[in-house]
Scaffold this motif. Structure first.
Motif, PDB file in Angstrom:
ATOM      1  N   ALA A  38       0.717  -3.177  -3.395  1.00 31.79           N
ATOM      2  CA  ALA A  38       1.284  -3.124  -1.928  1.00 31.79           C
ATOM      3  C   ALA A  38       2.113  -1.611  -2.251  1.00 31.79           C
ATOM      4  O   ALA A  38       1.756  -0.456  -1.747  1.00 31.79           O
ATOM      5  CB  ALA A  38       1.355  -3.588  -0.838  1.00 31.79           C
TER       6      ALA A  38
ATOM      7  N   SER B 142      -2.316   0.684   4.784  1.00 28.85           N
ATOM      8  CA  SER B 142      -1.131   0.558   3.402  1.00 28.85           C
ATOM      9  C   SER B 142      -1.658  -1.357   3.357  1.00 28.85           C
ATOM     10  O   SER B 142      -2.378  -1.985   4.612  1.00 28.85           O
ATOM     11  CB  SER B 142      -0.445   0.356   3.665  1.00 28.85           C
ATOM     12  OG  SER B 142      -0.034  -0.788   4.710  1.00 28.85           O
TER      13      SER B 142
ATOM     14  N   MET C 201       4.129   4.532  -0.624  1.00 32.63           N
ATOM     15  CA  MET C 201       2.720   2.803  -0.412  1.00 32.63           C
ATOM     16  C   MET C 201       1.522   3.128  -0.067  1.00 32.63           C
ATOM     17  O   MET C 201       1.220   4.332   1.008  1.00 32.63           O
ATOM     18  CB  MET C 201       3.191   2.819   0.956  1.00 32.63           C
ATOM     19  CG  MET C 201       2.522   1.263   1.259  1.00 32.63           C
ATOM     20  SD  MET C 201       3.259   0.154   2.976  1.00 32.63           S
ATOM     21  CE  MET C 201       4.848  -0.812   2.844  1.00 32.63           C
TER      22      MET C 201
ATOM     23  N   ILE D 226      -2.545   4.328   1.155  1.00 31.94           N
ATOM     24  CA  ILE D 226      -2.707   4.084   1.286  1.00 31.94           C
ATOM     25  C   ILE D 226      -4.391   3.513   0.722  1.00 31.94           C
ATOM     26  O   ILE D 226      -4.446   3.622  -0.343  1.00 31.94           O
ATOM     27  CB  ILE D 226      -4.184   5.267   2.263  1.00 31.94           C
ATOM     28  CG1 ILE D 226      -3.017   5.493   3.606  1.00 31.94           C
ATOM     29  CG2 ILE D 226      -4.748   4.816   3.224  1.00 31.94           C
ATOM     30  CD1 ILE D 226      -2.488   5.241   4.811  1.00 31.94           C
TER      31      ILE D 226
END
Ligand code: SF4
Ligand code: SF4
Length: 170
Positions: free
Chosen positions: A123, A66, A57, A59
């Motif tokens: 995401a 995230s 996930m 950044i």
């Protein structure tokens, strides 16, 4: 009824020699071609952008967090129940659109990519990490929020182009 014609011993010997010569000829021809294999792990090939290693996930560099809103779509779509999300709580005690924990069970994930495809906020990414063997099962239970993964290289640009548009990232 069909019955194959019997072959004499001389014909069988000649057929064996011809077959041997054919095999040797193919081997010889391949000796002068460029090899398509590499001496892994000393040598490594560039992985394609759509390669499916383990889930991360990342950044978002612009947001500093995230992109997950804890909408739960990935949890519902995962056929192996490999994802579990704990929503973050605001000071008043109400759940908010952010994950506090994103539990990912690498041990049951089958790398199907459905969670990535269903996410409306881009995401999730299936990373290039593929050397995942371990002797410790607890190492397979990951919290993707706590990891704060920073995607780099070509895969990072490819991922960011999905939500920023084709001209937004070098
Ligand atoms: S890749 Fe497939 S199995 Fe793995 S977590 Fe995502 S939906 Fe589940
Ligand atoms: S990763 Fe995507 S689909 Fe899963 S909860 Fe977060 S925003 Fe929703």
């Amino acid at each position: 009824m069909y019955a194959p014609a019997p072959h004499g011993p001389l014909r069988q010997v000649l057929s064996g020699i011809a077959s041997l010569g054919k095999g040797l000829w193919i081997t010889l021809a391949y000796m002068f071609r460029r090899p398509i294999t590499v001496q892994y792990p000393e040598q490594r090939v560039d992985l394609p952008l759509r390669f499916r290693g383990r889930l991360v996930m990342p950044i978002d560099p612009e947001k500093g967090t995230s992109r997950c809103t804890a909408c739960m779509r990935c949890v519902r779509v995962c056929p192996n129940h490999s994802i579990d999300i704990e929503k973050a709580i605001d000071p008043g005690g109400s759940p908010i659109s952010r994950p506090a924990k994103y539990r990912y069970n690498l041990g049951t994930c089958m790398f199907c990519n459905l969670c990535v495809e269903v996410c409306p906020f881009f995401a999730l990414v299936m990373s290039d990490e593929h050397e995942l063997a371990t002797t410790d099962r607890s190492g397979l239970a990951l919290d993707l929020v706590a990891e704060k993964h920073h995607l780099i290289g070509k895969k990072a640009s490819w991922w960011q182009r999905k939500f920023r548009g084709p001209d937004s990232v070098e």
